[in-house]
Design a protein around this motif. Structure first.
Motif, mmCIF file in Angstrom:
data_model
loop_
_atom_site.group_PDB
_atom_site.id
_atom_site.type_symbol
_atom_site.label_atom_id
_atom_site.label_comp_id
_atom_site.label_asym_id
_atom_site.label_seq_id
_atom_site.Cartn_x
_atom_site.Cartn_y
_atom_site.Cartn_z
ATOM 1 N N LEU A 51 38.524 140.242 96.036
ATOM 2 C CA LEU A 51 37.248 139.981 96.511
ATOM 3 C C LEU A 51 35.918 140.671 95.702
ATOM 4 N N PRO A 52 36.250 141.790 95.235
ATOM 5 C CA PRO A 52 35.439 142.574 94.211
ATOM 6 C C PRO A 52 35.118 141.602 92.938
ATOM 7 N N VAL A 53 36.287 140.944 92.519
ATOM 8 C CA VAL A 53 35.848 139.917 91.193
ATOM 9 C C VAL A 53 35.298 138.721 91.769
ATOM 10 N N LEU A 54 35.588 138.522 92.886
ATOM 11 C CA LEU A 54 34.848 137.059 93.412
ATOM 12 C C LEU A 54 33.511 137.403 93.465
ATOM 13 N N ILE A 55 33.082 138.621 94.283
ATOM 14 C CA ILE A 55 31.443 138.974 94.310
ATOM 15 C C ILE A 55 30.859 139.355 92.994
ATOM 16 N N ALA A 56 31.574 139.664 91.936
ATOM 17 C CA ALA A 56 30.948 139.721 90.671
ATOM 18 C C ALA A 56 30.671 138.541 89.905
ATOM 19 N N PHE A 57 31.864 137.845 90.070
ATOM 20 C CA PHE A 57 32.049 136.531 89.025
ATOM 21 C C PHE A 57 31.244 135.446 89.397
ATOM 22 N N ILE A 58 30.786 135.213 90.524
ATOM 23 C CA ILE A 58 30.232 134.002 91.051
ATOM 24 C C ILE A 58 28.635 133.895 90.672
ATOM 25 N N PRO A 59 28.316 134.978 90.808
ATOM 26 C CA PRO A 59 26.643 135.225 90.103
ATOM 27 C C PRO A 59 26.681 135.295 88.545
ATOM 28 N N ILE A 60 27.773 135.815 87.930
ATOM 29 C CA ILE A 60 28.020 135.807 86.561
ATOM 30 C C ILE A 60 28.025 134.052 85.982
ATOM 31 N N ALA A 61 28.879 133.490 86.809
ATOM 32 C CA ALA A 61 29.077 132.098 86.375
ATOM 33 C C ALA A 61 27.784 131.391 86.648
ATOM 34 N N ILE A 62 27.095 131.259 87.623
ATOM 35 C CA ILE A 62 25.882 130.653 87.882
ATOM 36 C C ILE A 62 24.884 131.082 86.591
ATOM 37 N N ALA A 63 24.793 132.404 86.202
ATOM 38 C CA ALA A 63 23.981 132.874 85.333
ATOM 39 C C ALA A 63 24.272 132.215 83.900
ATOM 40 N N LEU A 64 25.441 132.324 83.602
ATOM 41 C CA LEU A 64 26.247 131.571 82.542
ATOM 42 C C LEU A 64 25.647 130.018 82.313
ATOM 43 N N ILE A 65 25.819 129.388 83.468
ATOM 44 C CA ILE A 65 25.625 128.058 83.450
ATOM 45 C C ILE A 65 24.164 127.801 83.422
ATOM 46 N N ILE A 66 23.220 128.570 83.957
ATOM 47 C CA ILE A 66 22.095 128.385 83.812
ATOM 48 C C ILE A 66 21.388 128.695 82.391
ATOM 49 N N TYR A 67 22.108 129.631 81.544
ATOM 50 C CA TYR A 67 21.715 129.963 80.283
ATOM 51 C C TYR A 67 22.196 129.142 79.285
ATOM 52 N N LEU A 68 23.430 128.691 79.431
ATOM 53 C CA LEU A 68 23.722 127.458 78.448
ATOM 54 C C LEU A 68 23.246 126.389 78.774
ATOM 55 N N SER A 69 22.834 125.679 79.815
ATOM 56 C CA SER A 69 22.295 124.522 80.118
ATOM 57 C C SER A 69 20.697 124.584 79.596
#
Length: 257
Positions: A51-69
């Motif tokens: 769960l801690p990894v899930l909580i941390a990585f979901i916003p990171i993944a969203i940020a990466l997608i926004i940044y790369l796009s």
């Protein structure tokens, strides 16, 4: 191929001028987010280590997608069609097949369909985030220094980050083993993206590797408990793979110069 990515025009001005600070900032942000997620899980007394990894990585993944796009850097980070990988380039992924076969030797535990879906989503998320951060942002920034610096530093940081697993109750021996795995796998993955400049096979391997670990009957949380002989075999395979890829890169560089 390695010369192409080190001089890619898509490198951000800041990363090109300050590669070390770029890496420090990215790694610190990742660690802060993971520590915060771990602290939240501890306060809430959450038993699920994922769960801690899930909580941390979901916003990171969203940020990466926004940044790369937004910056149009998907291709620069290695998100390219698989057909662009040369036929001979696929040979360097074969040791990963042996690694996956080795860690699958103990079989798989029974899981429900909902558990399987959760593990599929979780491991795919981790594969995407960690590969994009370590073999994308960090490695590409450090290539402005040199290939050895990029490979070694990104692999070491990848290994150090796995120390955070101790916060979720993992014992010291298992954590040390995971760091060794992370260092060797990180080095092989880094060399492969320099070799073929494609991150998709790396995400796929990372995803399948972690999924097998979670589905192994000997795995509890993120712990590594495969037999010592099998662990040694995997380490030897990864070492041989790193030497093989590094040797091919050295020959290619000499040929270009």
């Amino acid at each position: 191929m390695s010369i192409e990515i080190t001089n890619n025009k898509n490198t951000s001005p800041y990363a090109k001028k300050h590669p070390i600070w770029t890496v420090v900032i990215v790694e610190l942000l990742l660690l802060i987010i993971m520590f915060a997620a771990g602290a939240y899980a501890t306060i809430k007394k959450v038993d699920d280590a994922t769960l801690p990894v899930l909580i941390a990585f979901i916003p990171i993944a969203i940020a990466l997608i926004i940044y790369l796009s937004w910056k149009r850097r998907w291709r620069y980070m290695g998100f390219r069609p698989l057909l662009e990988i040369p036929k001979r380039g696929w040979l360097y992924y074969l040791p990963f097949v042996a690694v996956l076969a080795a860690i699958s030797a103990s079989g798989f535990k029974e899981v429900t369909s909902s558990e399987l879906l959760y593990f599929l989503g979780f491991t795919l998320l981790v594969g995407f985030v960690e590969e994009t951060v370590y073999r994308g942002l960090i490695l590409k920034a450090l290539l402005n220094k040199s290939i050895p610096t990029a490979v070694i530093t990104s692999s070491v940081l990848f290994g150090i980050t796995h120390l955070l697993n101790m916060l979720s109750g993992q014992n010291l021996l298992d954590t040390i083993m995971q760091i060794i795995y992370a260092l060797l796998i990180g080095a092989a993955l880094s060399l492969l993206i320099i070799k073929n400049n494609n991150i998709l096979p790396l995400i796929l391997f990372h995803f399948i590797h972690n999924l097998i670990r979670f589905l192994s009957p000997e795995v509890a949380g993120t712990s590594i408990n495969t037999p010592v002989i099998m662990d040694g075999l995997v380490i030897l395979i990864l070492l041989a793979q790193c030497i093989w890829i590094a040797s091919s890169l050295k020959k290619k560089t000499k040929a270009i110069t």
